[in-house]
Motif scaffolding. Structure first.
Motif, mmCIF file in Angstrom:
data_model
loop_
_atom_site.group_PDB
_atom_site.id
_atom_site.type_symbol
_atom_site.label_atom_id
_atom_site.label_comp_id
_atom_site.label_asym_id
_atom_site.label_seq_id
_atom_site.Cartn_x
_atom_site.Cartn_y
_atom_site.Cartn_z
ATOM 1 N N LYS A 44 -30.349 39.731 -27.169
ATOM 2 C CA LYS A 44 -31.762 39.033 -26.812
ATOM 3 C C LYS A 44 -32.023 38.675 -25.386
ATOM 4 C CE LYS A 44 -31.539 37.465 -31.842
ATOM 5 N NZ LYS A 44 -31.742 35.940 -32.417
ATOM 6 N N ALA A 99 -35.108 40.225 -23.496
ATOM 7 C CA ALA A 99 -36.360 39.640 -23.838
ATOM 8 C C ALA A 99 -36.587 38.273 -23.283
ATOM 9 C CB ALA A 99 -36.441 39.257 -25.381
ATOM 10 N N SER A 127 -39.681 37.315 -20.515
ATOM 11 C CA SER A 127 -40.433 36.330 -21.027
ATOM 12 C C SER A 127 -40.544 35.098 -19.970
ATOM 13 C CB SER A 127 -40.259 35.895 -22.255
ATOM 14 O OG SER A 127 -38.995 35.403 -22.640
ATOM 15 N N ILE A 182 -42.962 40.631 -26.971
ATOM 16 C CA ILE A 182 -41.481 40.425 -27.348
ATOM 17 C C ILE A 182 -41.392 40.770 -28.893
ATOM 18 C CG2 ILE A 182 -39.626 38.967 -27.852
ATOM 19 C CD1 ILE A 182 -40.238 39.388 -24.507
ATOM 20 N N GLY A 224 -39.977 41.911 -32.605
ATOM 21 C CA GLY A 224 -38.637 41.910 -33.338
ATOM 22 C C GLY A 224 -39.259 41.549 -34.851
ATOM 23 N N LYS A 283 -37.426 34.934 -32.602
ATOM 24 C CA LYS A 283 -38.721 34.986 -31.456
ATOM 25 C C LYS A 283 -38.854 33.585 -30.938
ATOM 26 C CE LYS A 283 -41.089 37.804 -33.989
ATOM 27 N NZ LYS A 283 -40.454 38.055 -35.100
ATOM 28 N N ILE A 323 -38.375 32.065 -27.498
ATOM 29 C CA ILE A 323 -39.600 32.379 -26.479
ATOM 30 C C ILE A 323 -40.446 31.281 -26.383
ATOM 31 C CG2 ILE A 323 -41.450 34.015 -25.450
ATOM 32 C CD1 ILE A 323 -38.322 35.076 -25.791
ATOM 33 N N SER A 367 -47.382 32.898 -30.493
ATOM 34 C CA SER A 367 -46.121 33.390 -31.329
ATOM 35 C C SER A 367 -46.221 34.335 -32.470
ATOM 36 C CB SER A 367 -45.408 32.053 -32.147
ATOM 37 O OG SER A 367 -46.395 31.521 -33.016
ATOM 38 N N THR A 377 -45.411 37.023 -28.937
ATOM 39 C CA THR A 377 -44.354 37.784 -29.692
ATOM 40 C C THR A 377 -44.958 38.186 -31.171
ATOM 41 O OG1 THR A 377 -43.949 35.402 -30.790
ATOM 42 C CG2 THR A 377 -42.807 35.881 -28.545
ATOM 43 N N THR A 429 -44.171 41.139 -34.701
ATOM 44 C CA THR A 429 -43.262 42.234 -35.216
ATOM 45 C C THR A 429 -43.609 43.404 -35.080
ATOM 46 O OG1 THR A 429 -44.879 42.380 -37.263
ATOM 47 C CG2 THR A 429 -43.178 40.761 -37.236
ATOM 48 N N MET A 480 -36.612 42.189 -29.482
ATOM 49 C CA MET A 480 -35.528 40.989 -29.848
ATOM 50 C C MET A 480 -35.030 41.377 -31.183
ATOM 51 S SD MET A 480 -36.179 37.012 -30.017
ATOM 52 C CE MET A 480 -35.927 36.896 -28.071
#
Length: 655
Positions: free
Chosen positions: A236, A239, A243, A275, A277, A283, A286, A374, A427, A429, A455
């Motif tokens: 990770k 990432a 960031s 980012i 993941g 996440k 971040i 996020s 961040t 998916t 990530m």
């Protein structure tokens, strides 16, 4: 045209595919597929017979077989019939060392197949995709080992077509429970591992371990890195690097540099970071660093936000209070609020961006707006309509601070042109990324402006994590230091490094004729500089404070190269296939087809040397018409005169 000596339709298709160097589609083999062909008006025909020819010999040999449902390749059909009498064990196919036949037997679990063979075959083929993959030919090979499927084929069932029909069924991320239980029953479940010895992981294609090792080495040289990587899984680290660099770089908004491409342009530290993941991949780390590093911006904005809210409260009070109405006129505050959430009106964003200007060393300079969210899906959703529409245009123009503008009739909106200064980190998916950037909108250029860093869902939550009481203070100290940086940053060593890195790879892409790779490479140097420069400045902080110089060494260049490599590999990972398909589709869309006219054909039929009468005969024209045409051909350099009445062609085709 189908050749009776080759075989039936699928035999001819396979033969033709071999001549073209292509793999034949085993599912396309009966005449009913003609219902999906394009119409005659959409096809440029070389020969009318392609559309109208009849082949009685072919029909006489194969029509009856087709009507009986026997449309398989003739050689395969014979093989299939003889396979019934062959011991299946002689040609077993295996999954994790276990024969598919044994797995399917457990999957059937004694099921009565009477009058259910077709439906069972459809369900089985559907479930086999989770073992074999979406490979119709391989699935057919597996099911044709089963005597009851062989019986179906003998009775006219088109097994290839049945298998092909399930390939595009909805494909879930998890294996069907029925197939999973069958694998567990025969001991085939636990054996499937990737080459790394870990559970199958799509991110294993990236050199995450190599990058982590290099970043661990870098942490020995650069301030803040150890604090950033504390309790972070090695995979990770990229990432966190990208960031945090974007956060530190945004604080350095009062600084600028000159890039080797068009060096007269003032370049700013611009970042567009995603980012990506899986859910639960961690996440939130971040977001944690966002609150710590972006604190100077957040605190600075608070007073401005309070002023706006007081103004709004005053406006509301004027509608309800007579006393308030007699007060002095309220003046809307001009505020350069820099941090903007997804739910922000476009007008307010532009108003704040135009107000966020400071005098830096005698020159007005725009400060960067900044957004963090996020949930990337929240950003995409708020862009679909309402006050924050056309967000993508601003996102695109932000990377190079390009000019935009607006001229609306409403009195509240700003009128005029402006440049976009805006950095953002989101961040989300992989599905959220796909909704944001996909094959349909790849051509906008958003993909090459983005740094999309994975990530992976790695590591376990630790009960007793390492705690460094000074880590937060270190991050905060450097954040407030960098927030005061202003002026030109001398980056010539990074210019040399990024130019050499990109040039070498562009030469390879040029050699390969790879437009997709060229496209992905174009903006990577900006991230090489943008990601490494905040850390390089921290490392050489005393020198910068004293003389405004940065004496960089091989370690600094190494960090720049590492940032470019991470960006390049991640670009290929997330967008390489899209880039390839984009140019492949573009080439098909804009292919120039040469249309051969009757006039071209007549010229083509003329001998290399011809007389006027031959021209008249070939073109079917009179002597005066021929004379005018021949005179024009001579002026155009198409023919030359050998002697009176005799001409020589200088080209074989009319231009």
């Amino acid at each position: 045209m189908a050749d009776v000596n080759v075989g039936n339709l699928i035999d001819n298709q396979k033969d033709f595919s071999a001549k073209l160097g292509l793999n034949p589609d085993e599912a396309c083999k009966d005449a009913s597929r003609g219902a999906f062909l394009t119409t005659r008006e959409d096809i440029i025909l070389l020969d009318e017979r392609i559309f109208t020819y009849e082949n009685p010999a072919f029909g006489e040999k194969y029509n009856e077989q087709y009507h009986a449902g026997k449309s398989q390749p003739t050689d395969l059909f014979t093989t299939t019939m003889t396979t019934k009498t062959t011991d299946v064990a002689e040609s077993e196919l295996l999954y994790n060392g276990v024969p598919y036949v044994k797995i399917i037997e457990a999957w059937l679990d004694g099921k009565d197949l009477t009058n259910k063979r077709h439906d069972t075959l459809v369900e089985l083929a559907n479930h086999l995709r989770y073992l074999v993959g979406k490979n119709a030919k391989k699935i057919e090979e597996v099911v044709m080992q089963l005597p009851w499927v062989q019986d179906l084929a003998a009775e006219g069932e088109n097994v290839s077509s049945t298998v092909a029909s399930v390939i595009d069924f909805k494909y879930h991320e998890w294996m069907p429970k029925k197939m999973k239980e069958a694998l567990e029953k025969v001991g085939a479940m636990e054996q499937k591992t990737s080459t790394t010895g870990e559970a199958d992981d799509i991110y294993a294609q990236l050199p995450l371990e190599k990058w982590a090792e290099e970043l661990r080495e870098m942490a020995e040289f650069y301030p803040c890195m150890k604090e950033l990587f504390l309790n972070v899984h090695p995979h990770k680290m990229p990432a966190v690097l990208f960031s945090s660099a974007a956060l530190f770089g945004t604080l350095m908004t009062r600084a600028y540099y000159h890039f080797w491409y068009e060096p007269e342009i003032v370049r700013r530290l611009n970042y567009c970071i995603f980012i990506i993941g899986d859910p639960g991949a961690g996440k939130n780390v971040i977001e944690k660093f966002y609150f710590k590093i972006a604190d100077p911006m957040i605190q600075s904005d608070q007073g401005l936000i309070d002023a706006v809210n007081r103004y709004k409260d005053g406006r509301t009070e004027r509608t309800t209070s007579t006393k308030a109405q007699k007060g002095d006129a309220l003046k809307k505050p001009v505020v350069g609020i820099r941090v903007h959430p997804a739910r922000t009106a476009t007008g307010e964003f532009i108003r704040h961006m135009l107000a966020a200007v400071e005098n830096v060393q005698g020159t007005p300079m725009n400060l960067h707006m900044f957004s963090f969210d996020s949930e990337l899906d929240n950003v995409t959703k708020n862009n679909k309509g309402g006050d924050w529409k056309d967000r993508e245009v601003l996102e695109l123009k932000a990377f190079h601070n390009e000019q935009d503008g607006q001229m609306y009739a409403n009195q509240e909106s700003i009128t005029g042109m402006f440049n976009v200064f805006w950095n953002f980190i989101y961040t989300g998916t992989p599905y959220a990324l796909h909704r944001k950037v996909n094959q349909r909108n790849f051509g906008t250029g958003m993909s090459t402006r983005l740094a999309v860093i994975p990530m992976p869902d790695k590591g376990k939550a630790s009960r007793h994590q390492k705690v460094d009481p000074k880590a937060n203070e270190t991050l905060k100290t450097w954040a407030y230091r960098l927030d005061k940086v202003e002026g030109e940053l001398p980056i010539e060593p990074l210019n040399d490094e990024t130019y050499d890195w990109q040039s070498t790879r562009l030469d390879i892409a040029e050699f390969n004729g790879d437009k997709a790779d060229r496209t992905l490479l174009k903006r990577i140097p900006y991230y090489g500089i943008g990601v490494s420069l905040p850390f390089i400045l921290m490392r050489h902080w005393d020198e910068w404070q004293e003389s405004k110089t940065l004496t960089m060494d091989e370690t600094d260049k190494h960090l720049c190269r590492l940032a470019m490599e991470i960006q390049y590999k991640c670009q290929q990972f997330f967008f390489g296939e899209m880039a390839f398909n984009y140019f492949a589709d573009q080439n098909k869309e804009f292919v120039v087809r040469r249309r051969s006219t009757r006039y071209d054909e007549c010229f083509r039929k003329l001998p290399d040397e011809f007389k006027t009468q031959q021209f008249m005969d070939c073109f079917g024209c009179s002597q005066p018409t021929a004379a005018r045409a021949l005179d024009r051909f001579k002026k155009d350099g198409v023919i030359e005169s050998v002697k009176y009445g005799l001409y020589k062609k200088l080209v074989s085709e009319l231009p």
